[in-house]
Design a protein around this motif. Structure first.
Motif, mmCIF file in Angstrom:
data_model
loop_
_atom_site.group_PDB
_atom_site.id
_atom_site.type_symbol
_atom_site.label_atom_id
_atom_site.label_comp_id
_atom_site.label_asym_id
_atom_site.label_seq_id
_atom_site.Cartn_x
_atom_site.Cartn_y
_atom_site.Cartn_z
ATOM 1 N N GLU A 79 0.827 -1.208 0.000
ATOM 2 C CA GLU A 79 0.000 0.000 0.000
ATOM 3 C C GLU A 79 0.860 1.256 0.000
ATOM 4 O OE1 GLU A 79 -3.503 2.031 2.782
ATOM 5 O OE2 GLU A 79 -2.934 -0.077 3.048
ATOM 6 N N ARG A 80 1.924 1.226 0.776
ATOM 7 C CA ARG A 80 2.808 2.404 0.844
ATOM 8 C C ARG A 80 3.555 2.621 -0.479
ATOM 9 N NH1 ARG A 80 6.685 1.185 5.119
ATOM 10 N NH2 ARG A 80 5.781 -0.900 5.358
ATOM 11 N N ILE A 81 3.946 1.535 -1.133
ATOM 12 C CA ILE A 81 4.656 1.673 -2.413
ATOM 13 C C ILE A 81 3.718 2.224 -3.488
ATOM 14 C CG2 ILE A 81 5.741 0.405 -4.285
ATOM 15 C CD1 ILE A 81 6.965 -1.458 -2.236
ATOM 16 N N ARG A 82 2.502 1.710 -3.531
ATOM 17 C CA ARG A 82 1.543 2.194 -4.528
ATOM 18 C C ARG A 82 1.286 3.694 -4.367
ATOM 19 N NH1 ARG A 82 -1.156 -3.119 -4.121
ATOM 20 N NH2 ARG A 82 -2.235 -2.324 -2.279
ATOM 21 N N PHE A 83 1.161 4.136 -3.112
ATOM 22 C CA PHE A 83 0.940 5.569 -2.889
ATOM 23 C C PHE A 83 2.166 6.385 -3.301
ATOM 24 C CE2 PHE A 83 1.459 9.358 -0.239
ATOM 25 C CZ PHE A 83 0.309 10.055 -0.578
ATOM 26 N N ALA A 84 3.351 5.879 -2.991
ATOM 27 C CA ALA A 84 4.566 6.614 -3.341
ATOM 28 C C ALA A 84 4.675 6.801 -4.860
ATOM 29 C CB ALA A 84 5.796 5.878 -2.809
ATOM 30 N N ILE A 85 4.334 5.760 -5.617
ATOM 31 C CA ILE A 85 4.378 5.865 -7.079
ATOM 32 C C ILE A 85 3.322 6.851 -7.580
ATOM 33 C CG2 ILE A 85 4.065 4.597 -9.238
ATOM 34 C CD1 ILE A 85 5.140 2.109 -7.824
ATOM 35 N N ALA A 86 2.118 6.786 -7.005
ATOM 36 C CA ALA A 86 1.046 7.691 -7.411
ATOM 37 C C ALA A 86 1.378 9.137 -7.079
ATOM 38 C CB ALA A 86 -0.268 7.276 -6.735
#
Length: 217
Positions: A79-86
């Motif tokens: 979840e944290r990686i997806r947000f960082a990319i977004a």
């Protein structure tokens, strides 16, 4: 004896005919040209080129968009990686917008080891792909997302061109309001109309982090 008067009459007729004959024009003379009624010899006025109003010169850097929806610090790694990319996609584009990140297999990326995943980023309805590399350890993990493409807002490109072109009255770029471009490509074509009503071509190159570099085409 009677006298005939016919010769006298013939002489008078000959005199009348001689008086009505036209005289030839003198040698070297040229008839004066006739001027049509209402005509004038004044020069025809030409339309002057209008001077356009210059655009205001931006005095502040392009604002960094405020991205919301950050997960908690103890949220799952995926979840944290997806947000960082977004978040990075929105900052590079120059405008906050709905962004979705899909990385099949990311839920297992917290297992120790190196993971290489293919992700699809959809920014404002415009998708592009990239590679996510995760190096997971027992209590920590590092990750990196790379892509040849980047999403960019048209307003950000126009702003960059306006800063680079002096005396710009109008900036027109051939792109949608949001576009996905390859930062390895030739860039975005833009035309600048100056205050003197002249059109000059420019090219805007977008880097992987959303920086717009402008040069004359």
């Amino acid at each position: 004896m009677r006298r005939w008067t016919v010769p006298a009459i013939a002489a008078v007729a000959l005199l009348v005919l001689a008086g009505c004959s036209d005289s030839p024009p003198e040698a070297g003379s040229t008839p004066a040209p006739s001027t049509p009624a209402g005509s004038t010899s004044a020069p025809i006025p030409t339309a002057s080129t209008p001077t356009l109003t210059p655009l205001p010169t931006p005095t502040k850097p392009w604002p960094t968009p405020k991205v919301t929806g950050a997960p908690d610090d103890d949220a799952p790694l995926a979840e944290r990686i997806r947000f960082a990319i977004a978040k990075q996609a929105q900052i590079a584009a120059g405008k906050a917008a709905t962004t979705k990140v899909s990385c099949p297999g990311i839920d297992d990326a917290d297992k120790p080891g190196e993971h290489s995943l293919t992700c699809t980023v959809t920014y404002a309805g415009k998708p592009y792909s990239g590679t996510l590399t995760v190096d997971a350890k027992q209590y920590s993990a590092s990750y990196r997302f790379t892509s040849e493409s980047v999403a960019i807002a048209k307003a950000k490109v126009v702003d960059a061109v306006q800063r680079a072109a002096s005396g710009a009255a109008k900036v027109t770029c051939t792109m949608d309001d949001v576009a996905v471009v390859k930062h390895t490509a030739q860039g975005i074509q833009c035309d600048v109309t100056t205050v003197d009503n002249a059109v000059q071509p420019y090219r805007a190159q977008v880097s992987g982090n959303g920086q717009v570099l402008v040069s004359k085409a």
